[in-house]
Design a protein around this motif. Structure first.
Motif, PDB file in Angstrom:
ATOM      1  N   UNK A  87      -0.816  12.104  -9.643  1.00 22.29           N
ATOM      2  CA  UNK A  87      -1.158  10.687  -9.554  1.00 22.29           C
ATOM      3  C   UNK A  87      -0.015   9.782  -9.972  1.00 22.29           C
ATOM      4  N   UNK A  88       0.861  10.259 -10.843  1.00 26.38           N
ATOM      5  CA  UNK A  88       1.940   9.410 -11.335  1.00 26.38           C
ATOM      6  C   UNK A  88       3.029   9.228 -10.294  1.00 26.38           C
ATOM      7  N   UNK A  89       3.111  10.164  -9.339  1.00 24.25           N
ATOM      8  CA  UNK A  89       4.135  10.060  -8.320  1.00 24.25           C
ATOM      9  C   UNK A  89       5.526  10.317  -8.833  1.00 24.25           C
ATOM     10  N   UNK A  90       5.658  10.846 -10.034  1.00 21.50           N
ATOM     11  CA  UNK A  90       6.972  11.130 -10.586  1.00 21.50           C
ATOM     12  C   UNK A  90       7.197  12.630 -10.613  1.00 21.50           C
ATOM     13  N   UNK A 108       0.782  -1.233   0.000  1.00 25.74           N
ATOM     14  CA  UNK A 108       0.000   0.000   0.000  1.00 25.74           C
ATOM     15  C   UNK A 108       0.819   1.292   0.000  1.00 25.74           C
ATOM     16  N   UNK A 109       2.166   1.172   0.109  1.00 26.64           N
ATOM     17  CA  UNK A 109       2.994   2.367  -0.007  1.00 26.64           C
ATOM     18  C   UNK A 109       2.981   2.866  -1.445  1.00 26.64           C
ATOM     19  N   UNK A 110       3.223   4.140  -1.619  1.00 28.88           N
ATOM     20  CA  UNK A 110       3.578   4.642  -2.947  1.00 28.88           C
ATOM     21  C   UNK A 110       4.788   5.552  -2.771  1.00 28.88           C
ATOM     22  N   UNK A 111       5.765   5.371  -3.630  1.00 29.55           N
ATOM     23  CA  UNK A 111       7.031   6.109  -3.558  1.00 29.55           C
ATOM     24  C   UNK A 111       7.010   7.200  -4.614  1.00 29.55           C
ATOM     25  N   UNK A 112       7.425   8.417  -4.240  1.00 34.84           N
ATOM     26  CA  UNK A 112       7.410   9.522  -5.189  1.00 34.84           C
ATOM     27  C   UNK A 112       8.657  10.376  -4.991  1.00 34.84           C
TER      28      UNK A 112
END
Length: 323
Positions: free
Chosen positions: A104-107, A92-96
């Motif tokens: 939304x892309x996290x980039x 459930x993590x998201x790295x950005x």
């Protein structure tokens, strides 16, 4: 320091510097209002939310050892090589990186100065911590679960006090705050040693979209808040938390409280790590205000994403203003 842990665009700042940037602003002395949770004064809380949109919380009941352990674990995780983090930090993590996680892309996302934000981070939805199975992250998950319980307690106490002072209907306003969608963002701001470049910001000027946000920061300064057209440093003081009023609370309060503009300046010689909790209204909760058209947080977030995609920045509450 391992520069392999940085996202590739950040690795250019690899030479050692010996001076520290004090991040001078127009006002460098500490004027941030302090709220004591054990002796909660509703008038002082109201004044801080109305005049600053931000306050320092003391006597909050979170053990100093827990705050220190979270900081230590965060630093260890961020020190892992960049390529490894991309595979380790999955759902459930998201790295950005290069963005405040609004994209939304996290980039990478250009800020208003045309540069990427000098930041990397983890977005952690607290209700889904049980999904974390990685042995590498198991001890961090235990700390986050304990911290999340404290944050839920603080959120309830602060919101109930605010609602009481604002004379909000207790039952009706209860759904303005939901622990089921609270999330943490853990940020690392690499140091930026190019003294010829003044455009490096960890986070550009923004407001938070939440009801309010609760921040734990290490001892490396950088957070700045706008008040009466002047920027103030929010000095790091051990065992205190910083609470920001967000867009949702501004609307809920009929603009009585303000969603505070703030930014993060990078340090010239030291990394900075902070952990911020964001709490939102319940799913589908319609916010009704004399100042704004009725909207849900989902409506608000969809508009934010649309504006970022088309304009490159968040417009926020002005999109919902009732003219």
């Amino acid at each position: 320091m391992s520069f392999e842990s940085y996202p590739p665009p950040f690795r250019q700042q690899s030479h050692v510097v010996h001076s520290d940037d004090s991040s001078k602003t127009l006002q460098d002395f500490d004027l941030i209002p302090t709220i004591d949770l054990q002796c909660l004064d509703l008038d002082n809380l109201h004044g801080a939310c109305k005049n600053w949109g931000l306050f320092r919380l003391v006597n909050h009941g979170i053990p100093p050892t827990l705050l220190n352990q979270l900081q230590d674990h965060a630093k260890k995780l961020f020190s892992i090589p960049f390529e490894t983090k991309q595979t380790l930090f999955t759902s459930p993590f998201s790295y950005f990186w290069g963005t405040p996680a609004l994209s939304p892309s996290g980039t990478s996302l250009l800020n208003s100065s045309g540069n990427i934000n000098w930041v990397e981070g983890l977005n952690i939805p607290l209700p889904h911590l049980s999904q974390i199975q990685s042995q590498t992250l198991s001890s961090f998950r235990v700390l986050l679960e304990e911290y999340g319980n404290h944050l839920a307690r603080l959120s309830r106490a602060l919101y109930e006090a605010m609602a009481k002072k604002l004379n909000l209907d207790t039952l009706e306003s209860k759904s303005n705050l939901s622990e089921s969608n609270g999330s943490l963002r853990v940020y690392r701001y690499p140091y930026y040693s190019d003294e010829a470049d003044e455009a490096a910001w960890g986070l550009d000027v923004h407001t938070d979209s939440s009801v309010f946000s609760i921040l734990s920061q290490d001892q490396v300064g950088g957070l700045e808040v706008l008040n009466h057209d002047q920027w103030f440093n929010v000095k790091p003081i051990p065992n205190t938390l910083i609470v920001n009023i967000g867009d949702m609370m501004q609307a809920i309060s009929d603009d009585e409280y303000k969603s505070v503009k703030h930014r993060v300046k990078v340090n010239r010689s030291r990394e900075r790590v902070s952990i911020c909790y964001f709490v939102f209204p319940e799913e589908g909760r319609v916010i009704r205000s004399s100042k704004y058209k009725p909207f849900t947080y989902s409506d608000f977030q969809a508009q934010v994403q649309k504006d970022i995609k088309t304009l490159g920045y968040k417009v926020g509450l002005e999109r919902f203003r009732a003219y």
